[in-house]
Design a protein around this motif. Structure first.
Motif, PDB file in Angstrom:
ATOM      1  N   LEU A   1      -6.880   4.691   0.130  1.00 50.30           N
ATOM      2  CA  LEU A   1      -7.279   3.768  -0.934  1.00 50.30           C
ATOM      3  C   LEU A   1      -8.344   4.442  -1.793  1.00 50.30           C
ATOM      4  O   LEU A   1      -8.980   5.405  -1.367  1.00 50.30           O
TER       5      LEU A   1
ATOM      6  N   VAL B   1     -12.701   0.858  -3.321  1.00 52.48           N
ATOM      7  CA  VAL B   1     -11.931  -0.250  -2.745  1.00 52.48           C
ATOM      8  C   VAL B   1     -12.128  -0.257  -1.223  1.00 52.48           C
ATOM      9  O   VAL B   1     -12.389  -1.304  -0.617  1.00 52.48           O
ATOM     10  N   ALA B   2     -12.043   0.946  -0.624  1.00 50.65           N
ATOM     11  CA  ALA B   2     -12.231   1.061   0.831  1.00 50.65           C
ATOM     12  C   ALA B   2     -13.654   0.648   1.219  1.00 50.65           C
ATOM     13  O   ALA B   2     -13.849  -0.075   2.203  1.00 50.65           O
TER      14      ALA B   2
ATOM     15  N   GLY C   1     -12.207  -8.191   2.757  1.00 49.60           N
ATOM     16  CA  GLY C   1     -13.133  -7.631   3.750  1.00 49.60           C
ATOM     17  C   GLY C   1     -14.034  -8.701   4.337  1.00 49.60           C
ATOM     18  O   GLY C   1     -14.232  -8.773   5.551  1.00 49.60           O
TER      19      GLY C   1
ATOM     20  N   LEU D   1       0.809  -1.230   0.000  1.00 46.78           N
ATOM     21  CA  LEU D   1       0.000   0.000   0.000  1.00 46.78           C
ATOM     22  C   LEU D   1       0.841   1.280   0.000  1.00 46.78           C
ATOM     23  O   LEU D   1       0.296   2.385  -0.057  1.00 46.78           O
TER      24      LEU D   1
ATOM     25  N   ASP E   1      -8.881  -4.906  -8.077  1.00 44.31           N
ATOM     26  CA  ASP E   1      -8.702  -4.320  -6.734  1.00 44.31           C
ATOM     27  C   ASP E   1      -9.993  -4.413  -5.917  1.00 44.31           C
ATOM     28  O   ASP E   1      -9.984  -4.754  -4.740  1.00 44.31           O
ATOM     29  N   ASN E   2     -11.109  -4.109  -6.595  1.00 47.84           N
ATOM     30  CA  ASN E   2     -12.396  -4.156  -5.897  1.00 47.84           C
ATOM     31  C   ASN E   2     -12.746  -5.557  -5.453  1.00 47.84           C
ATOM     32  O   ASN E   2     -13.234  -5.751  -4.336  1.00 47.84           O
TER      33      ASN E   2
ATOM     34  N   ALA F   1     -10.629  -6.510  -2.567  1.00 50.49           N
ATOM     35  CA  ALA F   1     -11.088  -5.802  -1.357  1.00 50.49           C
ATOM     36  C   ALA F   1     -12.314  -6.472  -0.767  1.00 50.49           C
ATOM     37  O   ALA F   1     -12.411  -6.662   0.450  1.00 50.49           O
TER      38      ALA F   1
ATOM     39  N   LEU G   1     -14.086  -3.089   1.184  1.00 50.15           N
ATOM     40  CA  LEU G   1     -13.570  -3.699   2.417  1.00 50.15           C
ATOM     41  C   LEU G   1     -14.620  -3.595   3.526  1.00 50.15           C
ATOM     42  O   LEU G   1     -14.874  -4.547   4.266  1.00 50.15           O
TER      43      LEU G   1
ATOM     44  N   GLN H   1     -21.736  -3.628  -3.781  1.00 49.65           N
ATOM     45  CA  GLN H   1     -20.741  -4.347  -2.967  1.00 49.65           C
ATOM     46  C   GLN H   1     -21.415  -5.058  -1.791  1.00 49.65           C
ATOM     47  O   GLN H   1     -21.027  -6.158  -1.418  1.00 49.65           O
TER      48      GLN H   1
ATOM     49  N   SER I   1      -7.987   2.064   5.792  1.00 46.42           N
ATOM     50  CA  SER I   1      -8.377   2.136   4.383  1.00 46.42           C
ATOM     51  C   SER I   1      -8.195   3.534   3.803  1.00 46.42           C
ATOM     52  O   SER I   1      -8.453   3.762   2.623  1.00 46.42           O
TER      53      SER I   1
ATOM     54  N   THR J   1     -20.908  -9.001  -1.689  1.00 49.98           N
ATOM     55  CA  THR J   1     -20.252  -9.633  -0.530  1.00 49.98           C
ATOM     56  C   THR J   1     -21.206 -10.589   0.198  1.00 49.98           C
ATOM     57  O   THR J   1     -20.766 -11.565   0.785  1.00 49.98           O
TER      58      THR J   1
END
Lengths: 152, 503
Positions: B53, B57-58, B24, A136, B16-17, B20, B61, B361, B50, B365
């Motif tokens: 980010l 992405v954050a 998460g 990161l 990335d997503n 995450a 998570l 998301q 996070s 998830t």
């Protein structure tokens, strides 16, 4: 019962004191800027008074098992170690301090499984380094001790 | 809206997503599985970590952690009769008797599927209900927003916990904290005591971590649990959900999803209330109510589906009005604010791709949970319980410090975090609820700005605050909220009188 009752009364008194000093402070700021804080302080003072009167008049049996601190020694040691940790890591580096902190903390709390503590702190420090520094790219304080050992 | 939905799906379609969301969800399951660690603590630690980010992405998570931790709580609830989170208390009623009867794997599978399904339905409810509600709120002016903020604060203070006075004091303290810093209208400093670090006010992250995560650290340090759960206690047997059982679960899932969504929308309620209501309703409508509490799979399904269908639904007032209805929603709102996203109707207009992305998301998830929370993963996650809690305590401190320091590189914020941690710890010990305080910090600015703008428009006429039907309606709701404890007390005393006269 008496102890709990006193704690409640004490809390109400602290709240009234807080309201009084916060109100006093608003005298130094212009009326427009002080309007909202004064409404809030008024609410705190009113609610704290109701809380105080209620506790003074209350005759109900309180839960005596709720002590503020279940183990004052461990609480104090934990607090001192946490304050020391947040003071030291910006100076000598996060990972070095964390590696030491985890082991010192668990030992101070009475755990004698030193190998487990060592391995856990090593894995945690390495894991956070890989995640936050390498992946990161977060900027953290310089690792002074590691620099001195490695020589750059 | 359609354009925003397409943009959101497009924005989500990155590696990335997905990483995450997977991370998460996995971390959420672990957090939920660890007794003592809750969704609120997990989110409080995650939000600063996070920071920096990409917002989606954050948020991925956060969505994963929210859904994952709600299911994670079922693992110790079923295997050990210890609810990993308050929302999993109802899961113990039938989950643990099932485990004792050698049906632990079946109970965990039912919990996982029910949780996943509840989460999906809840996310769909958020997707369908939030946008039209957000459009309605476009008609709101400063007076209406002042009442909305007051309603949010009043309802969470009065309805959450057993003592409305302590709840209101907690919310007022939060409001006072929100007034620290430079006054945006006059430019004058308030409660900064000459400290430059306080000019911009107290960072929401500092308050979130301090109030929600650190008190638990102090408790864990004092408890000092040196050993984890033994391996034999975590033994799982292999069982599958057969077709007749699957069919028998469907009515429970439908009923519990509806209950969970309704509870989620209501301010002051949470996953535990949804789980209890769903459990009771399933028991009440069952042909064999006496089998509940003795290992009835429907009990596990009702509790888990109920608590998870509350998840996304509880974000409806948060995303549309900017008023979180419970602690987790307040944390999610904090997470949005940290990433520069101001919840409210403007969020759907200005950042449609992000807000719809976040809703997706929550949906994805929930689906992921079915795969990630399966048997193999559950076997692994259950092993987390073998770690001694005392080792986890300094690690939590390490993560909090790391997250907070990387935001502003400020030692002052680290000390402030400890101060809020101590305040939170003693408030909890004195039975003051903490969510109203955090809500006060979050909504303080909105309440003050709206009030001052309303008074500026009306040239100081306070009656302007009650000049529109919407304002009067919301003010009426606030009065009803304040009358609730009175009504409860009257009802209780009538019941006592009835009991007294019958004996």
């Amino acid at each position: 019962m008496r102890q709990i009752l006193n704690k409640e009364i004490g809390t109400a008194c602290i709240l009234l004191l807080l309201a009084g000093s916060a109100w006093f402070y608003t005298n130094s700021i212009p009326a427009k800027a002080a309007m909202f804080p004064r409404i809030v302080i008024g609410m705190i003072a009113f609610l704290a008074t109701v809380y105080l009167v209620r506790e003074l008049l209350s005759r109900r049996i309180e839960d005596t098992t709720t002590a503020l601190l279940s183990n004052p020694r461990r609480f104090a040691v934990g607090l001192v170690l946490i304050v020391a940790y947040i003071t030291i890591f910006p100076l000598i580096g996060y990972f070095t301090t964390t590696f030491i902190f985890i082991q010192v903390f668990v030992a101070a709390m009475g755990m004698r499984r030193f190998r487990m503590a060592f391995l856990s702190s090593a894995i945690f420090s390495l894991g956070t380094y890989v995640l936050f520094v390498i992946l990161l790219n977060r900027s953290l304080p310089d690792e002074i001790i590691i620099r001195l050992i490695v020589g750059f | 809206m359609t354009q925003d939905l397409i943009s959101a799906l497009y924005a989500l379609a990155t590696i990335d997503n997905f990483i995450a969301m997977i991370v998460g969800t996995l971390v959420g399951i672990i957090i939920g599985a660890l007794p003592g660690l809750t969704t609120t603590i997990g989110l409080a630690i995650l939000i600063p970590l996070s920071f920096g980010l990409d917002p989606l992405v954050a948020l991925g998570l956060m969505a994963g952690m929210y859904n994952g931790s709600m299911y994670g709580g079922a693992i110790p609830a079923i295997l050990l009769n210890i609810p990993g989170a308050p929302a999993a208390i109802a899961t113990t009623f039938d989950g643990h008797p099932m485990a004792k009867a050698g049906k632990s794997a079946l109970a965990l599978k039912i919990a996982c599927y029910s949780s996943s399904l509840g989460g999906c339905v809840s996310a769909l409810a958020l997707l369908l209900l939030a946008p039209p509600l957000a459009m309605v709120t476009l008609a709101f002016g400063p007076a209406e927003y002042f009442w909305v903020a007051t309603f949010g604060l009043a309802s969470i203070s009065v309805l959450l916990g057993g003592d409305p006075i302590k709840g209101l004091i907690s919310a007022s303290l939060g409001l006072l904290i929100s007034s620290v810093g430079m006054d945006v209208v006059t430019g004058r400093m308030r409660y900064t005591f000459g400290m430059l670090e306080l000019v911009d006010g107290i960072s929401i992250i500092v308050v979130l971590i301090g109030l929600f995560a650190l008190p638990r650290v102090f408790k864990m340090a004092q408890e000092a649990v040196m050993s984890g759960v033994s391996k034999s206690d975590l033994k799982l047997s292999e069982q599958k959900i057969d077709r007749p059982m699957l069919i028998s679960l469907i009515p429970t899932w439908i009923r519990s999803s509806i209950i969970g969504i309704m509870v989620g929308i209501l301010p002051g309620a949470g996953g535990n209330i949804a789980a209890f209501l769903s459990y009771n309703e399933t028991k009440r409508t069952s042909k064999n109510p006496e089998s509940f509490g003795k290992g009835n799979p429907l009990g596990v399904a009702a509790a888990e589906c109920g608590n998870s269908s509350d998840n996304a639904a509880s974000l409806i007032p948060t995303l549309t009005l900017g008023v979180p209805g419970n602690a987790i929603a307040a944390l999610i709102m904090g997470g949005l604010l940290v990433h520069g996203l101001q919840p409210g109707p403007a969020l759907f207009v200005e950042n449609g791709d992000i807000v719809y992305g976040f809703i997706f998301q929550m949906l994805i998830t929930s689906v992921m949970l079915m795969a990630l929370g399966g048997m193999i993963a559950t076997r692994i996650f259950a092993q987390v319980l073998r770690a001694p809690q005392i080792i986890l305590t300094p690690m939590i401190v390490g993560l909090m410090a790391l997250g907070l320091y990387t935001v502003n590189s400020s030692s002052f914020e680290l000390y402030a975090m400890v101060c809020f941690g101590l305040l939170g710890y003693f408030m909890e010990q004195m039975k003051f609820p903490l969510p109203p305080m955090i809500l006060g910090v979050i909504l303080g600015e909105m309440a003050e700005q709206s009030l001052r703008t309303a008074l500026l428009i009306s040239r100081g006429d306070w009656s302007y605050l009650l000049s529109s039907p919407i304002s009067i309606g919301i003010a009426g709701l606030i009065v009803m909220v304040f009358l609730t404890p009175v009504w409860r007390a009257i009802k209780k005393s009538k019941q006592l009188q009835k009991g007294g006269s019958s004996t």
